[in-house]
Design a protein around this motif. Structure first.
Motif, PDB file in Angstrom:
ATOM      1  N   ASN A 154       0.843  -1.194   0.000  1.00  0.00           N
ATOM      2  CA  ASN A 154       0.000   0.000   0.000  1.00  0.00           C
ATOM      3  C   ASN A 154       0.880   1.247   0.000  1.00  0.00           C
ATOM      4  OD1 ASN A 154      -2.314  -1.498   0.050  1.00  0.00           O
ATOM      5  ND2 ASN A 154      -3.101  -0.652   1.944  1.00  0.00           N
ATOM      6  N   GLY A 155       0.507   2.220  -0.810  1.00  0.00           N
ATOM      7  CA  GLY A 155       1.297   3.440  -0.911  1.00  0.00           C
ATOM      8  C   GLY A 155       2.434   3.351  -1.906  1.00  0.00           C
ATOM      9  N   GLY A 156       2.669   2.153  -2.438  1.00  0.00           N
ATOM     10  CA  GLY A 156       3.720   1.975  -3.433  1.00  0.00           C
ATOM     11  C   GLY A 156       3.243   2.361  -4.827  1.00  0.00           C
ATOM     12  N   MET A 168      -0.518   5.384  -7.563  1.00  0.00           N
ATOM     13  CA  MET A 168      -0.205   4.834  -6.241  1.00  0.00           C
ATOM     14  C   MET A 168      -1.196   3.724  -5.923  1.00  0.00           C
ATOM     15  SD  MET A 168      -0.497   6.664  -2.484  1.00  0.00           S
ATOM     16  CE  MET A 168      -2.303   6.476  -2.471  1.00  0.00           C
ATOM     17  N   ASN A 169      -0.687   2.603  -5.460  1.00  0.00           N
ATOM     18  CA  ASN A 169      -1.535   1.456  -5.153  1.00  0.00           C
ATOM     19  C   ASN A 169      -2.096   1.542  -3.739  1.00  0.00           C
ATOM     20  OD1 ASN A 169      -1.077   0.156  -7.671  1.00  0.00           O
ATOM     21  ND2 ASN A 169       0.919  -0.542  -6.925  1.00  0.00           N
ATOM     22  N   THR A 170      -3.337   1.109  -3.606  1.00  0.00           N
ATOM     23  CA  THR A 170      -3.992   1.055  -2.311  1.00  0.00           C
ATOM     24  C   THR A 170      -4.972  -0.111  -2.319  1.00  0.00           C
ATOM     25  OG1 THR A 170      -5.229   2.355  -0.675  1.00  0.00           O
ATOM     26  CG2 THR A 170      -5.858   2.631  -2.977  1.00  0.00           C
ATOM     27  N   SER A 171      -5.534  -0.413  -1.175  1.00  0.00           N
ATOM     28  CA  SER A 171      -6.433  -1.566  -1.064  1.00  0.00           C
ATOM     29  C   SER A 171      -7.874  -1.157  -1.299  1.00  0.00           C
ATOM     30  CB  SER A 171      -6.312  -2.214   0.318  1.00  0.00           C
ATOM     31  OG  SER A 171      -5.026  -2.758   0.505  1.00  0.00           O
ATOM     32  N   GLY A 172      -8.575  -1.944  -2.121  1.00  0.00           N
ATOM     33  CA  GLY A 172     -10.001  -1.757  -2.321  1.00  0.00           C
ATOM     34  C   GLY A 172     -10.776  -2.743  -1.470  1.00  0.00           C
TER      35      GLY A 172
END
Length: 303
Positions: A154-156, A168-172
């Motif tokens: 997350n945040g990467g 930026m990647n995060t969780s759905g």
């Protein structure tokens, strides 16, 4: 050299180069999120992955640790923005997520607490237009990469096949990966750098969705049989000053139908309405009433 080996070497080179801009963000959690050196001296990461905003350090590509300070955050788009002094790492090369197509290969990059770069590869499974987060944030593009977000991802960064960081990647929901596109991040960063906050309107209302009887919908010629009922009003707030009452059912705001609280949040997130008078329609006692409300900024009073 075989085609497969050439592809493998190319991917490894992209990870090495783009990975230099990725940091690990230590925020007093078991699994630290990653972050991206987005602009010179600016680190961005996933806001929902942070437990605190003080005494935060980042681990760089060389394993060194340094402190960063919060510049601002936007809960609605899951973006937190930090400042890093004299960063000894390159700035990310930002690409355009608008060019993505379903099936494109992409990489997710992260950094471990120890400073090791981590990568995962997959294909883009969904690309569609603008959408709103659960908290009303306006996000320019819906991107779902078919990539497992391991702890710390997350945040990467999401990286395309030429090495550009496109989001930026995060969780759905259900832990699936979602990507906040670069255009949204740039907009949020710019607002936080210039204003120190994300300007948003507020009405000072507590609301919940409610369904209207079908005969009432027809008699009032409403576009929808769903609205939001007012269950709480702050004193001297925008809604109170406009004459909105407990039990009113809000069905329209500035000519847009309201079927859920998120609909209203998204409209209030548009800073162009701040300080302006807009028309709202409420159902009160079986009648449709139109009121004028002046949208105030949330920062001037919470509500």
């Amino acid at each position: 050299m075989s085609l497969l080996q050439a592809l493998s070497n190319n991917i490894a080179e992209i990870v090495e180069q783009a990975g230099k801009t990725i940091v690990s963000v230590k925020a007093n959690r078991r699994f630290s999120p990653s972050g991206i050196h987005w602009r010179q001296g600016i680190i961005i990461t996933s806001d929902e992955s942070l437990k605190q905003y003080d005494d935060i350090t980042v681990t760089l590509a060389n394993g060194n640790k340094t402190s960063i300070s919060l510049l601002g955050r936007d809960l609605s788009t899951d973006i937190a923005v930090f400042q890093i002094e004299n960063p000894p790492i390159p700035v990310a090369t930002i690409g355009d997520a608008g060019n993505l197509k379903v099936g494109n290969l992409v990489l997710a990059l992260a950094r471990s607490n120890e400073g090791d770069i981590c990568a995962a590869m997959g294909a883009v499974s969904v690309v569609s237009g603008a959408w709103r987060s659960m908290s009303g944030g306006n996000i320019d593009q819906f991107i779902r990469p078919d990539i497992a977000l391991y702890p710390g991802f997350n945040g990467g960064a999401l990286v395309d096949t030429v090495g550009n960081i496109i989001g930026m990647n995060t969780s759905g929901r259900g832990g699936t990966a979602l990507t906040i596109p670069a255009s949204t991040i740039n907009r949020v960063v710019e607002q936080l750098l210039t204003k120190g906050r994300i300007p948003r309107g507020y009405l000072g209302l507590g609301m919940q969705p409610v369904r209207l009887p079908e005969n009432l919908k027809k008699s009032l010629n409403l576009a929808s049989s769903v609205g939001v009922i007012v269950v709480n009003i702050e004193q001297n707030c925008a809604a109170d000053n406009a004459g909105i009452l407990l039990g009113d059912i809000l069905v329209s705001f500035d000519s847009s139908s309201i079927e859920d609280t998120n609909d209203l949040l998204a409209l209030l997130n548009d800073s162009s309405r701040l300080g302006k008078s807009v028309k709202v329609q409420v159902v009160r006692g079986g009648e449709l009433i139109e009121l004028d409300v002046t949208v105030l900024e949330r920062n001037t009073a919470e509500g």
